[in-house]
Motif scaffolding. Structure first.
Motif, PDB file in Angstrom:
ATOM      1  N   GLN A  33     -52.737  43.593 -18.707  1.00  7.84           N
ATOM      2  CA  GLN A  33     -51.653  42.975 -19.262  1.00  7.84           C
ATOM      3  C   GLN A  33     -50.253  43.950 -18.936  1.00  7.84           C
ATOM      4  O   GLN A  33     -49.386  43.590 -18.495  1.00  7.84           O
ATOM      5  N   ARG A  34     -50.441  45.075 -19.223  1.00  9.04           N
ATOM      6  CA  ARG A  34     -49.465  46.215 -19.238  1.00  9.04           C
ATOM      7  C   ARG A  34     -49.347  46.589 -17.825  1.00  9.04           C
ATOM      8  O   ARG A  34     -48.253  46.618 -17.446  1.00  9.04           O
ATOM      9  N   GLN A  93     -49.528  44.297 -15.268  1.00  5.52           N
ATOM     10  CA  GLN A  93     -48.835  43.120 -14.627  1.00  5.52           C
ATOM     11  C   GLN A  93     -47.501  43.362 -15.206  1.00  5.52           C
ATOM     12  O   GLN A  93     -46.565  43.026 -14.397  1.00  5.52           O
ATOM     13  N   ASP A  94     -47.388  43.637 -16.368  1.00  7.43           N
ATOM     14  CA  ASP A  94     -45.732  43.693 -16.968  1.00  7.43           C
ATOM     15  C   ASP A  94     -44.991  44.739 -16.092  1.00  7.43           C
ATOM     16  O   ASP A  94     -43.817  44.761 -15.656  1.00  7.43           O
ATOM     17  N   TRP A 112     -42.231  49.877 -21.705  1.00  5.87           N
ATOM     18  CA  TRP A 112     -43.310  48.903 -22.271  1.00  5.87           C
ATOM     19  C   TRP A 112     -43.725  49.280 -23.841  1.00  5.87           C
ATOM     20  O   TRP A 112     -43.708  48.284 -24.615  1.00  5.87           O
ATOM     21  N   CYS A 160     -35.834  39.611 -17.492  1.00  9.63           N
ATOM     22  CA  CYS A 160     -37.190  39.952 -17.454  1.00  9.63           C
ATOM     23  C   CYS A 160     -37.394  40.554 -18.857  1.00  9.63           C
ATOM     24  O   CYS A 160     -38.491  40.436 -19.407  1.00  9.63           O
ATOM     25  N   LEU A 166     -40.278  39.246 -21.522  1.00 13.56           N
ATOM     26  CA  LEU A 166     -41.259  40.109 -21.906  1.00 13.56           C
ATOM     27  C   LEU A 166     -41.184  40.345 -23.524  1.00 13.56           C
ATOM     28  O   LEU A 166     -42.248  40.016 -24.211  1.00 13.56           O
ATOM     29  N   ARG A 184     -42.432  36.907 -25.110  1.00 12.47           N
ATOM     30  CA  ARG A 184     -43.839  36.607 -24.802  1.00 12.47           C
ATOM     31  C   ARG A 184     -44.401  37.365 -25.635  1.00 12.47           C
ATOM     32  O   ARG A 184     -45.358  37.029 -26.402  1.00 12.47           O
ATOM     33  N   LYS A 205     -51.587  32.712 -20.020  1.00 14.82           N
ATOM     34  CA  LYS A 205     -50.475  33.224 -19.609  1.00 14.82           C
ATOM     35  C   LYS A 205     -49.416  32.192 -20.317  1.00 14.82           C
ATOM     36  O   LYS A 205     -49.829  31.192 -20.675  1.00 14.82           O
TER      37      LYS A 205
END
Length: 311
Positions: A14-15, A17-18, A59, A177, A181, A184, A198
């Motif tokens: 996940q990290r 992809q972010d 992140w 973006c 993030l 989410r 997702k």
């Protein structure tokens, strides 16, 4: 055999992809100036003088900010604010999905300090887009002991900012973006989004849209109205259908109305015709009756006065 040995591409976490999404949105691009408190988040400097932000630390700060947001029981106590046009749509979408209170546009001075204002509020958390543009709410939150989370660029002032998220806060894709993030992550920590699934909301909804471009897209997507003037005539007859042939062609002539009696005056009431005993035909009109003779009144000509006895 090569695929079994590890030749197949590894699934990204996940990290990762972010971070790829942030790279596509140019979140890592800073400015040519760097504040001394932002030096810890800078990865390196390009040849043209632009500082590059370390997205790994970005992140981590996003996750820290999401934990702080989830710790507040009532989401309405969180205010998300953006005075810049690029962040107003992202702020409204973030508030829609997380339940926070959004303030898009200019900040009214005294919103957090003046209790006489109708828009006075005492939030438990303040989230800002740019500390330089939103300097007024930062000062008021410092006076009210309100913790502040802000997206900080390399040249942003860090004074009175409790959690600074290093990112590019000047691009519309970057701001959208980052808010996507953060929303989410908040929903994942609350349990709204199941782990491993997702989010079905697209990141494009958080991007700023130019009003002129949005208007052009709406005009293109709008259905074209039919041109009724170009429609051919549906076989309308050329002859005149409203002539005398249509009306009364197969109908019997109407019965003649009885004539009014001769000799009647306009002031007199009409006399009803007597009905025959055995049919519905009108009977003959009777002749007018002679008027009765008037009684003498004593004032007629030639009448002699009565004797009174005084002659």
């Amino acid at each position: 055999m090569a695929a079994a040995a590890g030749g197949a591409p590894r699934a990204l976490s996940q990290r990762e992809q972010d971070i790829q999404m942030m790279l596509a949105a140019d979140v890592q691009l800073g400015t040519k100036n760097c504040d001394f408190q932002m030096e810890r988040y800078v990865f390196k400097r390009r040849s043209d003088g632009i500082f590059i932000i370390n997205l790994g630390k970005t992140w981590e700060k996003l996750e820290l900010a999401a934990r702080v947001i989830v710790a507040i029981e009532n989401p309405q106590d969180i205010i998300v604010q953006s005075a810049r046009p690029y962040g107003q749509r992202a702020v409204l979408k973030f508030a829609q999905y997380t339940g926070a209170h959004a303030i898009a546009g200019r900040h009214t001075p005294g919103t957090f300090t003046n209790q006489l204002q109708t828009s006075f509020s005492e939030p438990r958390l303040l989230i800002l887009t740019d500390p330089r543009t939103d300097h007024q709410p930062i000062k008021e939150s410092a006076l009210g002991n309100i913790p502040t989370i802000a997206f900080c660029d390399t040249d942003s002032p860090m004074r009175y900012v409790d959690i600074g998220i290093p990112a590019n806060n000047k691009g519309k894709q970057s701001i959208g973006c980052l808010f996507w993030l953060l929303a989410r992550m908040v929903l994942q920590m609350r349990g709204t989004i199941l782990p491993g699934h997702k989010w079905d909301v697209m990141v494009d909804l958080f991007f700023y849209r130019d009003p002129e471009e949005a208007k052009e897209l709406e005009e293109e997507e709008a259905p074209v109205a039919p041109d009724y003037a170009a429609v051919a005539d549906y076989g309308a007859p050329t002859t005149d259908t409203w002539g005398n042939d249509q009306w009364g062609a197969g109908e019997a002539p109407a019965a003649a109305l009885p004539a009014a009696p001769v000799g009647t005056e306009w002031g007199t009431a009409p006399v009803a015709a007597p009905v025959a005993a055995e049919g519905w035909d009108p009977a003959a009109v009777p002749p007018p009756a002679a008027a009765p003779a008037a009684a003498p009144t004593g004032w007629d000509e030639g009448s002699a006065p009565a004797p009174t006895g005084w002659q």
